[in-house]
Design a protein around this motif. Structure first.
Motif, PDB file in Angstrom:
ATOM      1  N   VAL A  71     -19.982   7.942  20.690  1.00  0.00           N
ATOM      2  CA  VAL A  71     -19.414   8.476  21.317  1.00  0.00           C
ATOM      3  C   VAL A  71     -17.283   8.401  21.561  1.00  0.00           C
ATOM      4  O   VAL A  71     -17.261   6.091  22.734  1.00  0.00           O
ATOM      5  CB  VAL A  71     -19.674   9.082  23.394  1.00  0.00           C
ATOM      6  CG1 VAL A  71     -18.311   9.773  23.927  1.00  0.00           C
ATOM      7  CG2 VAL A  71     -20.717  10.066  22.196  1.00  0.00           C
ATOM      8  N   ASP A  72     -16.413   8.346  21.562  1.00  0.00           N
ATOM      9  CA  ASP A  72     -15.269   7.502  21.777  1.00  0.00           C
ATOM     10  C   ASP A  72     -14.155   8.501  22.083  1.00  0.00           C
ATOM     11  O   ASP A  72     -13.403   8.158  23.609  1.00  0.00           O
ATOM     12  CB  ASP A  72     -14.864   8.277  19.885  1.00  0.00           C
ATOM     13  CG  ASP A  72     -12.769   7.285  20.078  1.00  0.00           C
ATOM     14  OD1 ASP A  72     -12.949   6.546  20.437  1.00  0.00           O
ATOM     15  OD2 ASP A  72     -12.846   8.388  20.470  1.00  0.00           O
ATOM     16  N   ALA A  73     -14.109   9.944  22.131  1.00  0.00           N
ATOM     17  CA  ALA A  73     -13.758  10.875  23.541  1.00  0.00           C
ATOM     18  C   ALA A  73     -14.048  11.753  24.217  1.00  0.00           C
ATOM     19  O   ALA A  73     -15.425  12.407  23.233  1.00  0.00           O
ATOM     20  CB  ALA A  73     -12.603  10.625  23.144  1.00  0.00           C
ATOM     21  N   VAL A  74     -14.592  12.284  25.418  1.00  0.00           N
ATOM     22  CA  VAL A  74     -15.208  12.903  26.291  1.00  0.00           C
ATOM     23  C   VAL A  74     -14.037  14.463  26.536  1.00  0.00           C
ATOM     24  O   VAL A  74     -13.257  14.110  26.793  1.00  0.00           O
ATOM     25  CB  VAL A  74     -15.917  12.886  26.778  1.00  0.00           C
ATOM     26  CG1 VAL A  74     -16.395  13.994  28.041  1.00  0.00           C
ATOM     27  CG2 VAL A  74     -17.105  11.880  26.561  1.00  0.00           C
ATOM     28  N   GLY A  75     -13.653  15.864  26.133  1.00  0.00           N
ATOM     29  CA  GLY A  75     -13.317  16.702  26.726  1.00  0.00           C
ATOM     30  C   GLY A  75     -13.385  16.917  27.526  1.00  0.00           C
ATOM     31  O   GLY A  75     -14.263  16.508  28.259  1.00  0.00           O
ATOM     32  N   LEU A  88     -24.030  11.527  27.978  1.00  0.00           N
ATOM     33  CA  LEU A  88     -22.821  11.835  27.152  1.00  0.00           C
ATOM     34  C   LEU A  88     -21.237  11.285  26.764  1.00  0.00           C
ATOM     35  O   LEU A  88     -20.018  11.601  26.325  1.00  0.00           O
ATOM     36  CB  LEU A  88     -22.594  13.039  26.100  1.00  0.00           C
ATOM     37  CG  LEU A  88     -23.812  13.304  25.808  1.00  0.00           C
ATOM     38  CD1 LEU A  88     -24.091  15.007  25.148  1.00  0.00           C
ATOM     39  CD2 LEU A  88     -25.425  13.148  24.888  1.00  0.00           C
ATOM     40  N   GLY A  89     -21.363   9.949  28.035  1.00  0.00           N
ATOM     41  CA  GLY A  89     -19.745   9.511  28.109  1.00  0.00           C
ATOM     42  C   GLY A  89     -19.195   8.461  27.020  1.00  0.00           C
ATOM     43  O   GLY A  89     -20.470   8.115  25.744  1.00  0.00           O
ATOM     44  N   PRO A  90     -18.063   7.419  26.319  1.00  0.00           N
ATOM     45  CA  PRO A  90     -17.952   6.724  25.701  1.00  0.00           C
ATOM     46  C   PRO A  90     -18.655   5.156  25.968  1.00  0.00           C
ATOM     47  O   PRO A  90     -19.289   5.016  26.828  1.00  0.00           O
ATOM     48  CB  PRO A  90     -16.696   6.231  26.386  1.00  0.00           C
ATOM     49  CG  PRO A  90     -15.799   7.665  26.988  1.00  0.00           C
ATOM     50  CD  PRO A  90     -16.912   8.165  27.725  1.00  0.00           C
TER      51      PRO A  90
END
Length: 315
Positions: A71-75, A88-90
């Motif tokens: 995971v690179d970024a979260v909306g 499901l964090g960075p």
């Protein structure tokens, strides 16, 4: 970012590595830095134009259904989606499935944005290349078994049992206590019998071979090899036949219930499949690992058949 893409339909030679814009996650979405993404039969069909008006010519298409990455970024709003996405964090390693036909979002790229609900934490103690082979094939298998609806002790025949979908279906069916008759080629025999399935050699009369073992017919059949009418006769009256490809579904007869697997992403199902991998119940198989630049070679080798496991592309 770099991505494998094509702008016109044709053979493997239409694939190339191009620069495309890096996607940004919207509400409920997660951006993944891709570590591995396998080539699937649907990728070959999309590239060749076999889907017809469902995938019209013109745009630049990036293929790819499965992904393993970080995971690179979260909306925005992901944390409000409820239980199952809170981890499901960075920086979290994940696996996931793109519903490609609905979204045209391909995973053969350095980054991909998918709904958080399509993802699961990656299985521990496996490589990203191995993990990437899980989503599409194992989800197809478990969703097919759910359609079959067989009970413990009933008999299921699986064509193409040594293949990617078939192999997972054998393992998952045995976990449900279903008796499995597994049609495969000679090199598959050891794999299948070691998973407590009865091996049935591939032949010109698969229905006859199955009836010789189960004269009254099998309760259900998963046609992962797309044999269609040639194997329908093995199913008992009132049984169930499940196909993985719509055109391969023969006309119904003898009260047999005919079904088609409509593969779709499901993070909850994928999490359970990951747990089964971690417990040693599911086998991840990688045929080869190639860089994006050799995507054409991967497609050409896949088209020749005979692979056990998937060819996995890496950035």
């Amino acid at each position: 970012m770099r991505a494998v893409a094509f702008t016109s339909f044709g053979g493997p030679e239409v694939l190339s590595v191009v620069d495309v814009a890096r996607p940004e996650p919207l509400a409920g979405q997660v951006r993944i830095r891709v570590q591995a993404a396998p080539v699937q039969p649907a990728d070959l069909a999309v590239r060749s134009g076999a889907f017809g008006p469902m995938v019209p010519p013109g745009p630049t298409y990036v293929p790819g259904w499965d992904v393993a990455g970080v995971v690179d970024a979260v909306g925005p709003g992901v944390e409000d989606l409820g239980p199952g996405v809170e981890d499901l964090g960075p920086g979290q390693p994940v696996v996931g499935l793109s519903d490609w036909l609905a979204t045209r979002v391909g995973t053969h790229a350095e980054f991909v944005v998918l709904p958080a609900t399509a993802l699961a934490p990656a299985p521990a103690r496996v490589t990203p290349q191995e993990a990437a082979t899980l989503p599409a094939n194992a989800l197809t298998a478990v969703q097919a078994l759910d359609l079959l609806g067989l009970a413990r002790g009933q008999t299921l025949a699986i064509t193409g049992a040594g293949g990617a979908v078939g192999g997972y279906a054998v393992e998952l069916a045995r976990l449900r206590g279903i008796r499995v008759l597994a049609i495969g080629s000679a090199p598959d025999e050891r794999f299948l019998t070691s998973r407590d399935a009865r091996y049935v050699p591939r032949s010109d009369d698969p229905a006859g071979a199955l009836r010789a073992i189960t004269p009254d017919g099998v309760d259900g059949l998963l046609d992962a090899a797309v044999l269609g009418t040639a194997v329908l006769g093995a199913v008992r009256d009132g049984g169930v036949f499940v196909s993985v490809i719509p055109p391969a579904t023969p006309p119904a007869e003898r009260g047999i219930r005919m079904e088609i697997v409509g593969l779709h992403s499901d993070g909850a199902q994928l999490r359970e499949l990951v747990r089964l991998v971690e417990r040693g119940h599911l086998t991840l198989r990688v045929a080869d690992v190639l860089p994006f630049e050799q995507a054409s070679e991967a497609h050409a080798r896949f088209a020749k058949g005979g692979l056990r496991g998937r060819i996995v592309l890496v950035p």
